[in-house]
Structure formats: C-alpha cells, structure tokens
Write an enzyme that holds these catalytic residues in place. Structure first.
Site, PDB file in Angstrom:
ATOM      1  CB  SER A  49     -48.970  40.022  -3.467  1.00 51.37           C
ATOM      2  OG  SER A  49     -47.999  39.717  -2.467  1.00 51.37           O
ATOM      3  CG  ASP A  84     -52.791  38.821  -6.875  1.00 48.79           C
ATOM      4  OD1 ASP A  84     -53.753  39.057  -7.633  1.00 48.79           O
ATOM      5  OD2 ASP A  84     -52.930  38.434  -5.693  1.00 48.79           O
ATOM      6  CG  HIS A 177     -58.489  39.738  -1.486  1.00 49.11           C
ATOM      7  ND1 HIS A 177     -58.413  41.035  -1.922  1.00 49.11           N
ATOM      8  CD2 HIS A 177     -58.242  38.970  -2.567  1.00 49.11           C
ATOM      9  CE1 HIS A 177     -58.130  41.046  -3.215  1.00 49.11           C
ATOM     10  NE2 HIS A 177     -58.021  39.806  -3.634  1.00 49.11           N
ATOM     11  N   GLY A 208     -60.523  36.301  -4.354  1.00 50.21           N
ATOM     12  CA  GLY A 208     -61.130  35.856  -3.090  1.00 50.21           C
ATOM     13  C   GLY A 208     -61.666  34.442  -3.160  1.00 50.21           C
ATOM     14  N   GLY A 209     -60.923  33.559  -3.850  1.00 48.16           N
ATOM     15  CA  GLY A 209     -61.412  32.185  -4.073  1.00 48.16           C
ATOM     16  C   GLY A 209     -61.452  31.308  -2.834  1.00 48.16           C
ATOM     17  CB  VAL A 230     -56.742  29.838  -4.248  1.00 45.18           C
ATOM     18  CG1 VAL A 230     -56.628  29.213  -2.859  1.00 45.18           C
ATOM     19  CG2 VAL A 230     -58.063  29.464  -4.898  1.00 45.18           C
ATOM     20  CG  ASN A 231     -52.581  34.462  -0.854  1.00 45.98           C
ATOM     21  OD1 ASN A 231     -51.623  33.699  -0.787  1.00 45.98           O
ATOM     22  ND2 ASN A 231     -52.623  35.622  -0.216  1.00 45.98           N
ATOM     23  CB  THR A 232     -56.779  33.219   2.434  1.00 47.30           C
ATOM     24  OG1 THR A 232     -56.655  34.598   2.083  1.00 47.30           O
ATOM     25  CG2 THR A 232     -56.960  33.108   3.935  1.00 47.30           C
TER      26      THR A 232
HETATM   27  P1  13P Z   1     -58.144  34.659  -1.071  1.00 48.08           P
HETATM   28  O1  13P Z   1     -57.585  35.561  -0.031  1.00 48.08           O
HETATM   29  O2  13P Z   1     -59.595  34.428  -0.919  1.00 48.08           O
HETATM   30  O3  13P Z   1     -57.406  33.377  -1.172  1.00 48.08           O
HETATM   31  O4  13P Z   1     -57.998  35.415  -2.473  1.00 48.08           O
HETATM   32  C1  13P Z   1     -56.758  35.562  -3.085  1.00 48.08           C
HETATM   33  C2  13P Z   1     -56.799  36.561  -4.178  1.00 48.08           C
HETATM   34  O5  13P Z   1     -57.831  36.905  -4.704  1.00 48.08           O
HETATM   35  C3  13P Z   1     -55.510  37.114  -4.613  1.00 48.08           C
HETATM   36  O6  13P Z   1     -55.661  38.108  -5.568  1.00 48.08           O
END
Ligand code: 13P
Length: 287
Positions: A49, A84, A177, A208-209, A230-232
């Site tokens: 990001s 991203d 997200h 938002g995986g 996937v990030n969170t």
């Molecule tokens: P999450 O926040 O659901 O992991 O999504 C990450 C994302 O889509 C980054 O672009």
C-alpha cells in the site's frame, strides 16, 4: 523470480484457482510470505500500500529489498511486486522504482476521469513491462485512511475499463477491507456473473479477502476471480502471536531484548495464514 502478474493470472483463470496477494509491511512479512510461497510451490503477489511504502522509506527501498531477498532466499516461484490501491502519482512512482505490477485505483473519480487516467497508466505500465490492475466500484472499509462504502460495480463501467487493455480488474461486489461486520450481506454473485459476462477472460480481483467464508471464496473463483487480496488476516495473526508471546513473559527470558526473537512468533503466524490461504485459493503446486 520477480515477474509481472499478467501470465500467472491468465493461468489462474484457465486453471480455476486464484493467486494470493499478501501485503507486506517490513522485512519479516516479506520473508514469511516468500518462504511460504516457495514451500507451497505457489505463485504469489506481494502487495504494497502507499502507506506501507512510506513506512518502509519509499518504493525504491521496497523494490531493492524484495529483489535482493528473492535472490538471496533462492525463490524459484513467480513473485510479482505490486502496488496496492495506487494513486495516479503513486503508480508512476512504482513504475520508476522497479515494481513489476501496479494497481491504479481510480474508483473514486467520475468514470470518465477514471478512464482517462487508467488509459495513460496502462501505456506507461506496459511500455515498462509491468502489469496493471484497475478498479471500478469502491471496496468498502478503510484502506490507508480512506473509507469506501462497499458499492457494487456497474457491469458496463467494468467493460469500459476492461477494454483499456488492463491486465486484471478489481470490481466491487459488496466486499469490504478489514473485518466484516456481523450484518454483512455477503458477496453479490449476480453482480459478479454480470461483470464476468461483459469482460470475458480478463482476470478478476477480489479485495477484502479476510473473513470471506470458504464457500464464497470457491464460488467467486468459479465465476472468474483469479487474484484474492489478504492483508488484515496477516495483521491479526501477527498481532495475536506477538501478544501471546509477550503475555507469557517470554520476551523477558534470556537476554530479554532480542528483536529477532520477539518478532519470530508473529512471522511464523503469517506463514501459517499464508499457507492456509494458498490451500483455500487452490494455487499450491501451480508455480
Ligand atoms: P483485507 O483487509 O480483507 O485483508 O483485504 C486486503 C485488501 O484487499 C488489500 O487491497
């Protein structure tokens, strides 16, 4: 092996699986993700990001670190280094910095402006050998301080952007997200099917995986989703493992000030999360 993401995602569409994009924040995250992708023989996308880029002292530093680490770890699976949710200026900066892929997120502009800026960036990216992702219909939740409403993309607008020669398309289908609220309605598969019908084999991206139930992930892949971000979930597993370690007083054992030991449980937790996602997305042994 650093590559752009075009080929790996075409193969994913044809093979009915999705490549994971995992966002990186520092050296430990990058190392965890690269090692796990190699172990699973899975192609992988490292997402950066703009905020994470700034944190790591700029896109040039990120590109240098990832290239060097890819080499020193002897990574053989295809790895794309991808911006991203890039701004117009951020996308240009990543082309110059040596990224292999960019996302231009023009979803908050009126569609004509999104088209104009995306057109320009498609040419710039392709002239430099990068792949490019564009977005239609903002994705809900918070990303680097910007709150999106989770709208559903219009299929005709998707077609307009797809026809600009982009390599993959992020289309909002009710995804968010961060952590999904308890009253989340789920993904809009009718919208996804309408979009797929208009854009054909162009790979679709699901942002938002984190926290999307496995059956919805499978259905999305069957409808043309070839890249899932996937990030969170990595952030949550990193934080939980670090917290457990500290709460057990382990950080005070031995010398009690070794940052490598302190970060190790979180790094391992990220590996476990990435392994689980690669299994779910079906991209193991596809490198
Ligand atoms: P999450 O926040 O659901 O992991 O999504 C990450 C994302 O889509 C980054 O672009």
């Amino acid at each position: 092996m650093l590559v752009n993401a075009s080929e790996m995602l075409k193969k994913a569409v044809a093979g009915h699986y999705a490549v994971g994009q995992f966002n990186i924040n520092n050296l430990e995250w990058t190392k965890s993700i690269l090692l796990t992708a190699e172990e699973m023989k899975a192609p992988v996308i490292l997402g950066v990001s703009e905020g994470a880029g700034k944190y790591m002292t700029g896109f040039t530093t990120v590109a240098a670190m990832v290239r060097a680490m890819d080499k020193s770890l002897g990574i053989t699976v295809p790895v794309a280094l991808h911006l991203d949710h890039g701004t117009y200026d951020g996308a240009k900066a990543c082309v110059a910095a040596g990224f292999t892929s960019i996302m231009f997120d023009g979803s908050h502009y009126p569609i004509d402006e999104n088209v104009a800026k995306t057109t320009e960036l498609v040419k710039l990216a392709h002239d430099s050998g990068l792949s490019i992702e564009a977005e239609v219909g903002s994705i809900g939740g918070e990303e680097d301080g910007v709150i999106g409403a989770g709208e559903v993309a219009d299929a005709d607008e998707c077609k307009r952007i797809a026809d600009l020669g982009i390599d993959f398309l992020a289309a909002g289908i009710g995804n968010i997200h961060g952590v999904y609220p308890a009253n989340w309605k789920g993904l809009d598969f009718d919208a996804l099917a309408r979009i797929k019908e208009k854009i054909g084999d162009l790979p679709l991206v699901l942002h938002g995986g984190t926290g999307i139930p496995a059956d919805m992930i499978k259905t999305a892949i069957s409808l043309g989703v070839a890249k899932i971000n996937v990030n969170t979930e990595c952030q949550l597993s990193f934080a939980a493992a670090t917290r457990t370690y500290i709460e057990a007083g382990k950080d005070r054992e031995g010398k009690g000030f070794d940052p490598r030991k302190l970060l190790a449980p979180g790094a391992k937790a990220i590996q476990d999360t990435v392994r689980e996602k690669i299994e779910l997305f079906g991209s193991a042994n596809k490198a």
